[in-house]
Design an enzyme around this catalytic site. Structure first.
Site, PDB file in Angstrom:
ATOM      1  N   HIS A 484     110.223  -3.237  23.188  1.00 42.86           N
ATOM      2  CA  HIS A 484     110.776  -3.648  21.901  1.00 42.86           C
ATOM      3  C   HIS A 484     111.401  -5.029  21.966  1.00 42.86           C
ATOM      4  O   HIS A 484     111.383  -5.780  21.001  1.00 42.86           O
ATOM      5  CB  HIS A 484     111.780  -2.603  21.399  1.00 42.86           C
ATOM      6  CG  HIS A 484     111.103  -1.523  20.621  1.00 42.86           C
ATOM      7  ND1 HIS A 484     111.622  -0.270  20.441  1.00 42.86           N
ATOM      8  CD2 HIS A 484     109.912  -1.523  19.975  1.00 42.86           C
ATOM      9  CE1 HIS A 484     110.792   0.446  19.713  1.00 42.86           C
ATOM     10  NE2 HIS A 484     109.743  -0.287  19.430  1.00 42.86           N
ATOM     11  N   GLU A 721      83.929  -3.150  27.031  1.00 44.58           N
ATOM     12  CA  GLU A 721      85.109  -3.391  27.866  1.00 44.58           C
ATOM     13  C   GLU A 721      84.967  -2.755  29.247  1.00 44.58           C
ATOM     14  O   GLU A 721      85.882  -2.785  30.046  1.00 44.58           O
ATOM     15  CB  GLU A 721      86.387  -2.938  27.158  1.00 44.58           C
ATOM     16  CG  GLU A 721      86.345  -1.553  26.575  1.00 44.58           C
ATOM     17  CD  GLU A 721      87.628  -1.188  25.826  1.00 44.58           C
ATOM     18  OE1 GLU A 721      88.611  -1.944  25.870  1.00 44.58           O
ATOM     19  OE2 GLU A 721      87.634  -0.106  25.210  1.00 44.58           O
ATOM     20  N   ASP A 745      90.335  -5.110  28.956  1.00 39.12           N
ATOM     21  CA  ASP A 745      89.818  -4.112  29.901  1.00 39.12           C
ATOM     22  C   ASP A 745      88.592  -4.620  30.640  1.00 39.12           C
ATOM     23  O   ASP A 745      88.396  -4.304  31.814  1.00 39.12           O
ATOM     24  CB  ASP A 745      89.496  -2.804  29.168  1.00 39.12           C
ATOM     25  CG  ASP A 745      90.740  -1.954  29.017  1.00 39.12           C
ATOM     26  OD1 ASP A 745      91.479  -1.836  30.015  1.00 39.12           O
ATOM     27  OD2 ASP A 745      91.004  -1.440  27.922  1.00 39.12           O
ATOM     28  N   CYS A 792      87.668  -8.866  20.533  1.00 39.83           N
ATOM     29  CA  CYS A 792      88.976  -8.410  20.047  1.00 39.83           C
ATOM     30  C   CYS A 792      90.012  -8.368  21.173  1.00 39.83           C
ATOM     31  O   CYS A 792      91.166  -8.057  20.939  1.00 39.83           O
ATOM     32  CB  CYS A 792      88.864  -7.033  19.392  1.00 39.83           C
ATOM     33  SG  CYS A 792      88.318  -5.768  20.528  1.00 39.83           S
TER      34      CYS A 792
END
Ligand code: PEP
Ligand code: MG
Length: 862
Positions: A484, A721, A745, A792
């Site tokens: 976070h 990937e 990946d 992506c």
């Protein structure tokens, strides 16, 4: 690890008992393959940290006493037993590696602590099947603890029958040295909390003993009314320290301070299952543990890390200093303490409400994180655990701290990097309430302009509590890129590196720095000329960014007219609005995991439909590619009931999870098929390795489509990937509608380097020509079969990658929402011909560094 407080006193440490008596033969406790300790794949054993001995790869499942003795430790996870022999030696028998994490599953203990046993008596039975599936290894190390005994020669590398003599154990002949000479110097006391839920078992005990070897100070652990010399792993284990327990450590001698720091660093390492490193825990300053000397002003050093927020900054180091809050253990009466806790919770609630309102208009991420914190204040388990402790006579502070600490430890135990990051949020709330209890204000830290803040890790509230307009950059020794605090830093546009390791603690306050998050490095004491050149570069870059933003909404073509779609990766419905505002032409990857994480059951079809529809609506008709659930590896979803895996990144991940749990995948497919208008959504399948996986999903999709009465097919893409998908792209291209390259990946699996491993972060580089060649292969196969290729993975968000990717045949770039304008601007400056020439050159380079050099030589300003 949480250092709780520190005092000075004059505790008198104990020493170890002397080794006495005769030689004793140790017999094989079970039949198996005799293995040298140095071959055990765990450095605690192979490095003789606990002592010397041998290991057996078992052929049978009952561990028997290797000689007569008394059980001194029967571990509560039932996987290990320690015996004291008549000559004083302590022998540890440990079934399997990392088996403490099984918490007793598959083990039956036949003995109790204090019980005398005879050679051949059964000690532990274990279920070979369970261990074979769930433990890292079945090897049984047999270790004579400590250094006070000599062992006769052993002959590993052969089969051994149960009861055969393995070796003899004899006292070393000299009286053991005192644990440490009584050195002159201070006597320091510090308290730590054991965040590792498994507590101090054999492995951590060995690591602590090893860590203190080089110090002269006498170091004693105190807990549960017992004491243990830090140099004795057995004594440390006998303290019975469990996860969440506090331990007081006294150190006497000239190097007491450094010894305590070393212990703190080792204990901090347990919590994350990492190799111990002298890095403090979340929310701590880094100033506490400078185990190695600070860098001098003439030392020009690069410290590497993992990029959490891209960007370039110059500034001066400010080390984050955190005020410790000490809490008394004893309460002033149940009613008084309950009332104190109630008032502190109420005050914290009001603070959070105020901060949520302040964040609402301009920072959605901050608002959502604060809301999550607010929910912790009403967590029934947390409140119940605190109340129980107050009922037992503890103070409100002690009770709250223990309850929150135990829950944070439990989150870390789930073995997911993401959940471990959520534990930091819990600790943030813990601190907020403790501050309220102590009547302390949460006033922000004063920072000079141009600060590059250095910390062990930061709690989200510690970041928001400071004047972030003065922060040029943020560097964390620990932390993860999806924490976070990293998300907040991104929302505030602060360039950030995380997982930078212990050297960060060696940077003194005021040191001039260049933080180059894009190249994952912090330059310490750069030459003045480099500093001013970088400052000029930053200025130009800001001007370029402003221009890019002003044109973000326009279509994107290369200078020669080739259409390139620049779309955004989204991880929640909230991201869609920001992406559109930044000029995204759609979504190239909706990571649907956001709907599945942090909950107890899978989301229903209706719930999923509602969320996907919200994203589709926010995109106002622009294309939306939804990736089916990519669970497994670091994205742990306990409710899916996936088996425990030795190698989760190579296990039931991505599409394999969907095929393993077809109903989960079918539900998701139905929800996507129902989004209106039909056709706005496309479906993309993660981690496809073989053609049968694609076919299975295609069959499920067609069946669900027909059940819903929809006869028009929907676009189905394959994420490339896994290297096999790139190599076999010509086969895949005939049966799917598009490819989207997941470079994160694809790089991990091509180079066999874990993308989450901070030590490899710099080398897991998607510009590696091996990765580029696989992209080229996939894109060529797509073109030959009339399909299109997008990217992506993270590479698409790097403007310098655009010429190479377009040159390789990519026509869609899916980037982070923030980088859409920059990538669009880059595309507009390119011609297809130039891209193809650059791509050809990139493919012929021999390393990622060479590709970087090549691209920087063509675009020095980017
Ligand atoms: C990738 O692997 O590049 C990708 C986009 O998927 P994720 O990062 O979600 O694994
Ligand atoms: Mg991926």
């Amino acid at each position: 690890m949480t250092p709780i407080n520190e005092t000075k006193n004059s505790a008198r440490p104990q020493t170890q008992p002397a080794a006495t008596g005769e030689s004793i033969a140790l017999h094989a406790p079970l039949a198996g393959w005799l293995t040298a300790l140095s071959d055990v794949p765990d450095p605690v054993f192979s490095g003789y940290v606990l002592g010397h001995g041998i290991a057996i790869d078992p052929f049978e499942s009952v561990l028997k006493a290797p000689c007569d003795g008394v059980v001194t430790v029967a571990h509560r996870a039932r996987h290990a037993v320690t015996l004291r022999l008549a000559n004083g030696a302590e022998v540890l028998l440990h079934v399997g590696l990392d088996t403490v994490a099984l918490a007793g599953e598959g083990f039956t203990l036949h003995v109790a602590e204090g019980q005398a046993v005879k050679t051949g008596d059964p000690l532990i039975s274990f279920d070979m099947d369970i261990l074979a599936h769930k433990a890292r290894s079945l090897l049984v190390p047999i270790i004579v603890l400590g250094e006070d005994y000599t062992l006769s020669a052993m002959a590993p590398g052969r089969q051994v029958a149960a009861g055969e003599v393995l070796f003899t154990v004899s006292p070393a002949g000299t009286a053991p040295a005192e644990a440490a000479p009584q050195a002159a110097g201070p006597v320091l006391t510090r308290e730590f909390r054991i965040d590792d839920p498994d507590g101090i078992h054999a492995r951590p005990a060995g690591l602590i003993a090893d860590a203190v070897k080089g110090f002269k100070a006498r170091i004693i652990f105190h807990a549960h009314d017992k004491e243990a010399d830090a140099r004795s792993p057995v004594k440390l284990m006998l303290l019975g320290l469990g996860g969440g327990d506090a331990v007081r450590v006294t150190a006497a001698g000239g190097d007491a301070e450094a010894a305590l720091a070393a212990i703190g660093a080792v204990i901090a390492g347990f919590a994350d299952g990492k190799a111990p490193s002298p890095v403090p825990a979340a929310g701590t300053s880094i100033a506490e543990t400078p185990l190695r000397p600070a860098f001098a002003s003439h030392e020009r050093i690069d410290i590497t890390g993992v990029q959490a927020v891209s960007g370039l900054a110059t500034g001066k180091a400010v080390r984050f200093a955190q005020e410790e809050i000490s809490v008394p253990e004893a309460g002033a009466g149940v009613d008084v303490e309950l009332e104190r806790l109630r008032l502190a919770l109420e005050a914290s609630r009001q603070d959070l409400d105020g901060e949520i309102e302040a964040a609402r208009p301009h920072n959605r991420q901050q608002m959502e994180i604060l809301k999550a914190h607010l929910s912790f204040l009403d967590d029934v388990d947390l409140l119940g655990a605190a109340q129980t402790l107050i009922d037992q006579g503890k103070s409100a502070g002690f009770a709250w701290k223990s309850a929150a600490g135990q829950q944070a430890a439990a989150l870390k135990r789930l073995g997911s990097a993401r959940l471990a990051e959520r534990a930091v949020d819990l600790l943030d709330v813990e601190r907020r309430v403790l501050m309220a209890l102590a009547g302390k204000s949460r006033a922000g830290t004063d920072l000079p302009a141009g600060t590059i803040l250095l910390a062990g890790d930061l709690l989200p509230s510690q970041l928001t509590g400071m004047d972030t307009s003065r922060l040029a950059g943020l560097c964390l020794a620990e932390g993860g890129p999806t924490s976070h605090v990293a998300i907040l830093a991104a929302s505030l546009g602060i360039p950030t590196l995380v997982a930078m390791g212990p050297d960060l603690a060696r940077v003194p306050d005021g040191t001039p720095l260049i933080l180059d998050a894009d190249h994952q490095r912090l330059q310490v004491n750069p030459l003045p000329e480099l500093l001013s050149a970088t400052a000029a570069k930053i200025e130009k870059r800001q001007a370029r960014l402003a221009l890019a933003k002003s044109r973000a909404a326009e279509d994107c073509h290369t200078a020669c007219g080739r259409r390139i779609e620049v779309v955004a990766n989204l991880a929640s419905p909230a991201d869609a609005l920001l992406a559109v505002a930044n000029g995204a032409e759609g979504c190239g990857l909706l990571r649907s995991e956001f709907l599945f994480l942090n909950r107890d059951t899978a989301p229903s079809e209706e719930e999923q439909l509602a969320q996907y529809q919200t994203v589709a609506d926010s995109l106002e008709g622009r294309p939306l590619i939804i990736r089916t659930l990519d669970a497994g590896a670091d994205k742990v979803l306990p409710y899916l009931g996936l088996p425990r895996e030795t190698n989760p990144a190579l296990g039931l991940r991505g599409v394999r999870t969907g095929i393993w749990k077809p109903e989960t995948l079918r539900t998701q497919l139905r929800a996507i098929l129902r989004v209106q208008p039909y056709g706005q959504c496309r479906i993309m399948v993660p981690m496809v390795a073989t053609i049968d996986e694609l076919r299975t999903v295609r069959t499920m999709l067609d069946e669900e489509r027909r059940t819903l009465g929809q006869d028009k097919p929907i676009s189905l893409g394959v994420m490339v990937e896994v290297p096999s998908a790139a190599v076999m792209a010509d086969v895949f291209a005939k049966e799917c509608d598009f490819f989207s390259i997941g470079t994160n990946d694809l790089t991990q699996y091509t180079l066999a380097m874990d993308r989450m491993n901070p030590h490899l972060a710099k080398r897991v580089d998607a510009f590696d020509p091996a990765v580029l060649r696989l992209i080229a292969q996939a894109a060529a196969a797509a073109t030959a079969n009339g399909r299109w290729t997008g990217v992506c993975g993270g590479l698409a968000s790097i403007p310098l990658a655009a010429p190479v990717l377009i040159g390789l045949g990519v026509t869609e770039l899916s980037t982070t929402a923030a980088t859409v304008p920059e990538v669009k601007e880059m595309v507009r400056s390119l011609s297809l011909e130039r891209c193809q020439a650059v791509a050809r050159e990139a493919l012929s380079q021999e390393s990622a560094e060479a590709v970087h050099r090549l691209l920087s030589s063509y675009w020095p300003e980017v």
